[in-house]
Design an enzyme around this catalytic site. Structure first.
Site, short mmCIF file in Angstrom:
data_model
loop_
_atom_site.label_atom_id
_atom_site.label_comp_id
_atom_site.label_asym_id
_atom_site.label_seq_id
_atom_site.Cartn_x
_atom_site.Cartn_y
_atom_site.Cartn_z
N SER A 92 -30.84 -48.95 -14.84
CA SER A 92 -30.21 -49.06 -16.04
C SER A 92 -30.51 -47.98 -16.87
CB SER A 92 -30.08 -50.31 -16.82
OG SER A 92 -29.65 -50.14 -18.41
N TYR A 128 -34.92 -57.52 -19.79
CA TYR A 128 -34.19 -56.92 -18.59
C TYR A 128 -34.82 -55.66 -18.35
CZ TYR A 128 -29.55 -54.57 -17.20
OH TYR A 128 -28.78 -53.83 -16.53
#
Ligand code: NAP
Length: 255
Positions: free
Chosen positions: A149, A162
């Site tokens: 990401s 995350y």
């Protein structure tokens, strides 16, 4: 001949969102695709049906990555499905896409040990173990792609757990690349930015406007746009790229 004719692929978390888009694209290129999911069997079957309607071949494999024994269960299912459809358990392409994602709002002061454990188990430990154990199925010249990401390259404190786990995933790419190179196996990270995965938030114009502002193109990404990039990185045309971070954020990281 299609680019991935006679090739096989496993896409983790391919029942929905970006994973489904990658599975559809690899199948369109000719690969036989193993569609992994955790809970949503109907959606996984729909991915397979969409592939078959387009003339491709695929099968579902349930395995909840992060749980004990899940990697072995997944690979058993992949071996069985590939052998049934192709006569061999050879796995040419592995896409580590499944992720624990739902922790927005758990900022530095509210992240719990449970959230950290869950993020690391699904986003870092499972992909590592899957690569380690899948290598006996992956032939020389195979391709591995880890879906990370853009959040590892720009500060979003509310996504800290995350982001930490995705940073760990990127370390797998880096440190495995020289180990796999003697077998001409490539391993790369592809990092999407905000991508419309079908979540209801993408039906909220105000939220979409805010998310769009992050990209240089002033819109959110489409699943197919990430899938196109992954399909290239997972192809022989990208054989000279390994250990790299491929920015698939639509210019979100330009500053
Ligand atoms: P998504 O729409 O939420 O879909 C998640 C997929 O992963 C589903 O197929 C789900 O299966 C599966 N899954 C979840 N936990 C799993 C587990 N423990 N074991 C096996 N499968 C599991 O996700 P997405 O937005 O497409 O994200 C795909 C990847 O892109 C992730 O790695 C994510 O971190 C990354 N990413 C996404 C965005 C974005 O804006 N969408 C941005 C940056 C990075 P079920 O259907 O069975 O639940």
């Amino acid at each position: 001949m299609s680019r991935l004719e006679n090739r096989t692929a496993l896409v983790t978390g391919a029942s929905r969102g970006i994973g489904r888009g990658i599975a559809l694209r690899l199948a369109q290129d000719g690969a036989v695709v193993a569609v992994n999911y955790t809970n949503n069997e109907a959606a996984a079957k729909e991915t397979v049906a969409l592939i078959e309607e387009a003339g491709g071949r695929a099968f579902t494999v349930q395995a909840s990555l992060g749980e004990a024994g899940a990697v072995e269960k997944l690979l058993d299912g992949v071996r069985a499905g590939l052998t049934e459809l192709t006569g061999s358990a050879t796995l040419d392409i592995l896409i580590n896409n499944a992720a624990a994602t739902g922790f927005a709002g758990a900022g530095p002061s509210s992240v719990t040990e449970e959230i950290l454990d869950n993020c690391y188990a699904i986003n870092a430990k499972a992909p590592f173990l899957l690569i380690q154990k899948a290598l006996e199925l992956i032939p020389d010249g195979g391709h591995i792609v880890n879906i990370s990401s853009g959040v590892t390259h720009a500060a979003f404190p509310i996504q800290i757990a995350y982001a930490m786990s995705k940073a760990a995933l990127e370390q797998i790419t880096l440190h495995m690349a020289p180990v796999l190179a003697p077998r001409n196996i490539t391993i790369n990270t592809v990092a999407p930015g905000i991508t419309n995965n079908g979540d209801p938030v993408f039906d909220n114009p105000e939220a979409v406007e805010q998310m769009s502002a992050l990209s240089a193109f002033k819109r959110v990404g489409e699943v197919s746009e990430v899938a196109d990039i992954v399909a290239f990185v997972a192809s022989d045309e990208a054989r000279w790229i390994t250990g790299s971070f491929v920015d698939a954020t639509g210019g979100t990281l330009l500053g």
